[in-house]
Write an enzyme that holds these catalytic residues in place. Structure first.
Site, mmCIF file in Angstrom:
data_model
loop_
_atom_site.group_PDB
_atom_site.id
_atom_site.type_symbol
_atom_site.label_atom_id
_atom_site.label_comp_id
_atom_site.label_asym_id
_atom_site.label_seq_id
_atom_site.Cartn_x
_atom_site.Cartn_y
_atom_site.Cartn_z
ATOM 1 N N SER A 147 -3.399 1.174 -0.001
ATOM 2 C CA SER A 147 -2.694 0.241 0.865
ATOM 3 C C SER A 147 -2.823 0.702 2.301
ATOM 4 C CB SER A 147 -1.211 0.193 0.481
ATOM 5 O OG SER A 147 -0.451 -0.528 1.438
ATOM 6 N N TYR A 188 6.472 4.651 -1.581
ATOM 7 C CA TYR A 188 5.260 3.835 -1.675
ATOM 8 C C TYR A 188 4.192 4.372 -0.728
ATOM 9 C CZ TYR A 188 2.244 -0.300 -1.638
ATOM 10 O OH TYR A 188 1.170 -1.147 -1.725
#
Length: 165
Positions: free
Chosen positions: A32, A45
């Site tokens: 990401s 995350y």
């Protein structure tokens, strides 16, 4: 951490011996933009996606001599239900409306004025897995509509304009 990092680790652990033996192949991980720059996800995350990127790089170095390529795809804002709790989190009929609203926001928050779509990520995966990418390995490939390249001013200007309207 089990889904965000361990899945990539175990996939590599069990796939690498097969690819190493056949002396070819490609491993793709999903990271990401949050793994590259803080502020695009929560701290766990962000940390796990950064770990996926460095794991990808380490495995690329280890498997390169065997003809195996390893890369990470780092999506930016892609219009998927993950932004509102994943598939099935909304009542029937609400998901498409929520996705349309999300597309509008994402289109204003980055230099390329549209939301990323799942097909954008699929195209990158197909390219990286294909014969045109045989010398690309150990990379974190960002697919984000130039979000990380400098969206701050565009996003701020867009949001400020909305506020004054």
């Amino acid at each position: 951490m089990g889904v965000l990092f361990k899945g990539a680790l175990l996939g590599m652990k069990h796939g690498a011996p097969v690819l190493r033996e056949q002396r070819s192949g490609c491993i793709l991980t999903t990271a990401s933009v949050a793994g590259i720059s803080a502020g695009y996800g929560g701290h766990v995350y962000t940390a796990m996606k950064a770990a996926v990127i460095n794991l990808t790089r380490a495995v690329a170095v280890e498997l390169g001599p065997f003809g195996v390529r390893v890369n990470a795809i780092c999506p930016g804002g892609i219009a998927t239900p993950i932004f509102f709790g994943g598939g099935g989190a909304l009542e029937p009929g609400q998901e498409e409306a929520a996705l349309q609203q999300l597309r509008g926001y994402l289109g204003r928050a980055q230099p390329i004025p549209r939301a990323g779509e799942p097909l954008d990520i699929a195209h990158m995966a197909a390219f990286l897995a294909g014969d045109e990418a045989t010398f690309i390995s150990g990379q974190a490939i960002v697919v984000d509509g130039a979000l990380l390249a400098g969206s701050g001013s565009r996003a701020m200007a867009s949001l400020a304009a909305e506020g004054s309207a």
